[in-house]
Design an enzyme around this catalytic site. Structure first.
Site, PDB file in Angstrom:
ATOM      1  N   ASP A 169      -4.986 -13.524   8.874  1.00 21.46           N
ATOM      2  CA  ASP A 169      -4.224 -13.235   8.087  1.00 21.46           C
ATOM      3  C   ASP A 169      -3.300 -14.577   8.947  1.00 21.46           C
ATOM      4  O   ASP A 169      -1.684 -13.761   8.850  1.00 21.46           O
ATOM      5  CB  ASP A 169      -3.610 -12.354   8.281  1.00 21.46           C
ATOM      6  CG  ASP A 169      -4.919 -10.998   7.814  1.00 21.46           C
ATOM      7  OD1 ASP A 169      -5.527 -11.579   6.706  1.00 21.46           O
ATOM      8  OD2 ASP A 169      -4.550  -9.935   7.825  1.00 21.46           O
TER       9      ASP A 169
ATOM     10  N   GLU B  15      -8.945 -13.508  -1.305  1.00 27.37           N
ATOM     11  CA  GLU B  15      -8.463 -13.449   0.674  1.00 27.37           C
ATOM     12  C   GLU B  15      -9.117 -14.915   0.495  1.00 27.37           C
ATOM     13  O   GLU B  15     -10.254 -14.777   1.272  1.00 27.37           O
ATOM     14  CB  GLU B  15      -8.215 -12.506   0.909  1.00 27.37           C
ATOM     15  CG  GLU B  15      -7.098 -13.250   2.342  1.00 27.37           C
ATOM     16  CD  GLU B  15      -6.902 -11.910   3.139  1.00 27.37           C
ATOM     17  OE1 GLU B  15      -6.671 -10.874   2.402  1.00 27.37           O
ATOM     18  OE2 GLU B  15      -7.166 -11.681   3.574  1.00 27.37           O
TER      19      GLU B  15
ATOM     20  N   GLU C 238     -10.509  -6.726  -4.421  1.00 29.56           N
ATOM     21  CA  GLU C 238     -10.827  -7.832  -3.405  1.00 29.56           C
ATOM     22  C   GLU C 238     -11.661  -7.690  -2.324  1.00 29.56           C
ATOM     23  O   GLU C 238     -11.914  -6.984  -1.351  1.00 29.56           O
ATOM     24  CB  GLU C 238      -8.975  -7.432  -2.142  1.00 29.56           C
ATOM     25  CG  GLU C 238      -9.198  -8.715  -1.137  1.00 29.56           C
ATOM     26  CD  GLU C 238      -7.377  -8.063  -0.956  1.00 29.56           C
ATOM     27  OE1 GLU C 238      -6.561  -7.686  -1.768  1.00 29.56           O
ATOM     28  OE2 GLU C 238      -7.689  -8.769   0.161  1.00 29.56           O
TER      29      GLU C 238
ATOM     30  N   ASP D  97      -5.321 -13.917  -2.886  1.00 28.99           N
ATOM     31  CA  ASP D  97      -4.703 -13.547  -0.714  1.00 28.99           C
ATOM     32  C   ASP D  97      -4.520 -14.448  -0.375  1.00 28.99           C
ATOM     33  O   ASP D  97      -5.024 -15.314   0.256  1.00 28.99           O
ATOM     34  CB  ASP D  97      -4.915 -12.806  -0.616  1.00 28.99           C
ATOM     35  CG  ASP D  97      -4.317 -10.526  -0.617  1.00 28.99           C
ATOM     36  OD1 ASP D  97      -3.464 -11.253  -2.313  1.00 28.99           O
ATOM     37  OD2 ASP D  97      -5.009 -10.392  -0.242  1.00 28.99           O
TER      38      ASP D  97
ATOM     39  N   ASP E 154      -0.516 -12.531   1.652  1.00 24.67           N
ATOM     40  CA  ASP E 154      -0.797 -11.754   2.891  1.00 24.67           C
ATOM     41  C   ASP E 154      -0.974 -12.175   4.851  1.00 24.67           C
ATOM     42  O   ASP E 154      -2.168 -12.414   4.655  1.00 24.67           O
ATOM     43  CB  ASP E 154      -2.585 -11.280   1.909  1.00 24.67           C
ATOM     44  CG  ASP E 154      -3.111  -9.462   2.891  1.00 24.67           C
ATOM     45  OD1 ASP E 154      -1.974  -9.534   3.764  1.00 24.67           O
ATOM     46  OD2 ASP E 154      -4.027  -9.307   2.506  1.00 24.67           O
TER      47      ASP E 154
ATOM     48  N   HIS F 133     -11.326 -14.535   4.064  1.00 22.94           N
ATOM     49  CA  HIS F 133     -12.157 -13.325   3.527  1.00 22.94           C
ATOM     50  C   HIS F 133     -13.183 -13.981   3.219  1.00 22.94           C
ATOM     51  O   HIS F 133     -14.634 -13.849   4.023  1.00 22.94           O
ATOM     52  CB  HIS F 133     -11.606 -12.370   2.353  1.00 22.94           C
ATOM     53  CG  HIS F 133     -10.575 -10.838   3.314  1.00 22.94           C
ATOM     54  ND1 HIS F 133     -10.112  -9.943   2.247  1.00 22.94           N
ATOM     55  CD2 HIS F 133     -10.092 -10.696   3.983  1.00 22.94           C
ATOM     56  CE1 HIS F 133      -9.648  -9.214   3.216  1.00 22.94           C
ATOM     57  NE2 HIS F 133      -9.488  -9.818   3.826  1.00 22.94           N
TER      58      HIS F 133
ATOM     59  N   ASP G 286       2.469   1.546   3.375  1.00 24.57           N
ATOM     60  CA  ASP G 286       3.428   0.966   3.476  1.00 24.57           C
ATOM     61  C   ASP G 286       4.174   1.305   2.875  1.00 24.57           C
ATOM     62  O   ASP G 286       5.478   1.137   4.403  1.00 24.57           O
ATOM     63  CB  ASP G 286       3.329  -0.462   3.513  1.00 24.57           C
ATOM     64  CG  ASP G 286       1.948  -0.675   4.054  1.00 24.57           C
ATOM     65  OD1 ASP G 286       1.273  -0.884   4.206  1.00 24.57           O
ATOM     66  OD2 ASP G 286       1.430  -1.719   2.251  1.00 24.57           O
TER      67      ASP G 286
ATOM     68  N   HIS H 195       0.795  -1.598  -0.219  1.00 25.74           N
ATOM     69  CA  HIS H 195      -0.363   0.296  -0.033  1.00 25.74           C
ATOM     70  C   HIS H 195       0.786   1.366   0.216  1.00 25.74           C
ATOM     71  O   HIS H 195       2.191   1.199   0.521  1.00 25.74           O
ATOM     72  CB  HIS H 195      -1.256   0.308   1.130  1.00 25.74           C
ATOM     73  CG  HIS H 195      -1.154  -1.238   1.489  1.00 25.74           C
ATOM     74  ND1 HIS H 195      -1.027  -1.900   2.231  1.00 25.74           N
ATOM     75  CD2 HIS H 195      -3.209  -1.169   1.522  1.00 25.74           C
ATOM     76  CE1 HIS H 195      -2.382  -3.400   2.965  1.00 25.74           C
ATOM     77  NE2 HIS H 195      -2.980  -2.182   1.865  1.00 25.74           N
TER      78      HIS H 195
ATOM     79  N   ASP I   8     -10.233 -11.584  10.850  1.00 21.19           N
ATOM     80  CA  ASP I   8      -9.451 -11.923  10.093  1.00 21.19           C
ATOM     81  C   ASP I   8      -7.908 -11.917  10.880  1.00 21.19           C
ATOM     82  O   ASP I   8      -7.059 -10.853  10.891  1.00 21.19           O
ATOM     83  CB  ASP I   8      -9.321 -10.319   8.940  1.00 21.19           C
ATOM     84  CG  ASP I   8      -9.017 -10.660   7.954  1.00 21.19           C
ATOM     85  OD1 ASP I   8      -8.496 -11.379   7.051  1.00 21.19           O
ATOM     86  OD2 ASP I   8      -7.883  -9.585   6.828  1.00 21.19           O
TER      87      ASP I   8
END
Ligand code: XLS
Ligand code: NI
Ligand code: NI
Length: 438
Positions: A307, A266, A230, A294, A338, A269, A102, A99, A305
């Site tokens: 991750d 993802e 996404e 992802d 991700d 998700h 980031d 991003h 989430d």
């Protein structure tokens, strides 16, 4: 300077290796169904999880030990770039994703923020040139800053809408500058809490207007990345507009955006939406919209989430099964981790271990899925299941040669109906055999 303790490039040592710093299944040059594993997977490291976030959670500060955290501001941003390219080299991973926020700190004004970004993008470009590493996708973070409290493209404040547009314009320019192969929209704050104070139709119209402008601008500057949305059902908002693959596809179709976008799906998700990952991939694939993934996994005992790095072989196998069955495989997309190490896995080496675990899980998934396809293992079962549509009445239905009247006439003289078992437990046992032995 080494941020990961001078670890050598990770090599494939085969499935019996006990070296924690070796691949057991990911053998980049191994050819499977006509392509190398490297070409099939197009692995990517996610900048935000591996270099920017630090393991903080709502109950405590970050725990990650990161040598570069002694720096601040632009010095910190530059050190992170160095760490990123070191990790890509260690893992032998070709791609990364980020991003805008980031990679560089925000300044007091948009001008200052953009200046910071330009400087880091130039540094990233230099590193890409030296290393041959590539940008799988970039995106704009339009959810962290408090200005996005009511959304970005779905905000109720036109000034915020303009700011978000400026941010995406810049991100598209940087994507072009770095040769990004995709551009992602994940609408962190594009959703709502309550209909009592929300004009849902207006917000969706505005989001579509925003995306059309992005498509137009990319065209104008000659940025030919694949555009991706996404989906995610909730978190941070209670109702995210891009709930899941099916919802997102219908949004794209309604607003005439479907020719311009595919989906970045993802795993976590999918499970938050009450679907399996493979369900989401299948839905996208059937609309020719499977763009990229992802790769991560959630925790069935937790409702958010999480991750986690993907280590579930069932999920990686069935995901790779969908990807292999997709025309052109993952195409211009890739397998982006991700995923973040757990807060208690705070040593720098954990970032290396976790990626090895994820890459091996997907490589194993690829091998098993390819064998399932080569043997027609699931295809044969499905063919047999739908056999009645291959000839006679079934073939007439498929050909459109029947009416409700003719079907009634058939049903009236066809007595009794004989149905067959779906043998699902046998099918699962067959899948187990492939996972264990392929
Ligand atoms: C958050 C999303 C995010 C996107 C990129 O849940 O997964 O990380 O991948 O904005
Ligand atoms: Ni994601
Ligand atoms: Ni996510």
């Amino acid at each position: 300077m080494s941020y990961f303790g001078n670890v050598d490039k990770i090599k494939y040592e085969g499935k019996l290796s006990t070296n924690p710093l070796a691949f057991k299944h990911y053998n980049p040059d191994q050819v499977i169904l006509g392509k190398t594993m490297r070409e099939h997977m197009r692995f990517a490291v996610a900048y935000w999880h591996s270099f920017t976030a630090n393991g903080s959670d709502p109950f405590g500060v970050g725990t990650a030990v990161r040598e570069y955290d002694k720096f601040t501001g632009m010095e910190l941003a530059k050190a992170r770039v160095e760490a990123c390219f070191e990790l890509l080299n260690i893992l032998d991973v070709d791609y990364f994703c980020f991003h805008d926020r980031d990679i560089a700190p925000e300044g007091a004004t948009l001008q200052e923020t953009n200046k910071n970004l330009d400087e880091i993008v130039a540094l990233i470009k230099e590193n890409m040139k030296k290393s041959g590493k590539k940008l799988l996708w970039n995106t704009a973070n339009m959810f962290s800053n408090p200005r996005f409290v009511h959304g970005a493209a779905t905000t109720s404040n036109a000034d915020v809408y303009a700011y978000a547009a400026a941010q995406v314009k810049k991100a598209l320019e940087h994507g072009k500058e770095l040769g990004a192969e995709n551009y992602v929209f994940w609408g962190g704050r594009e959703g709502y809490e309550s209909l009592l104070n929300t004009d849902m139709g207006f917000e969706l119209d505005n989001m579509a207007r925003f995306m059309h402008m992005a498509v137009d601008y990319a065209k104008e500057i000659g940025f030919d990345a694949q555009f991706l949305i996404e989906p995610k059902p909730k978190e941070p908002t209670k109702h995210q507009y891009d709930f899941d693959a099916a919802t997102t596809l219908s949004f794209l179709q309604k607003y005439d955006l479907d020719k311009h976008f595919k989906l970045n799906l993802e795993a976590n998700h999918a499970t938050l939406a009450g679907h399996t990952f493979e369900h989401e991939l299948r839905v996208a694939r059937l609309s020719d919209a499977l763009g990229s993934i992802d790769a991560n996994q959630g925790d069935m005992l937790l409702g958010w989430d999480t991750d986690e790095f993907p280590t579930d072989l069932y999920s990686s196998t069935l995901a790779m099964y969908e990807i292999l069955n997709n025309e052109g495989g993952i195409g211009r997309g890739g397998v982006n981790f991700d995923a973040k190490v757990r807060r208690q896995s705070f040593e720098p080496i954990d970032v290396v271990y976790s990626h090895i675990a994820g890459m091996d899980s997907f490589a194993r998934g690829l091998v098993v899925a390819a064998k399932l396809i080569e043997d027609g293992a699931l295809e044969n079962i499905i063919d047999t299941k739908y056999e009645s549509f291959k000839s006679g009445l079934g073939a007439d239905i498929v050909a459109g040669n029947v009416t409700l009247k003719s079907l009634e006439a058939y049903a009236l003289q066809n007595n009794p109906i004989v149905t067959k078992s779906g043998h699902l437990e046998l099918v699962r046992a067959i899948l187990n055999q492939y996972i264990m032995n392929a």
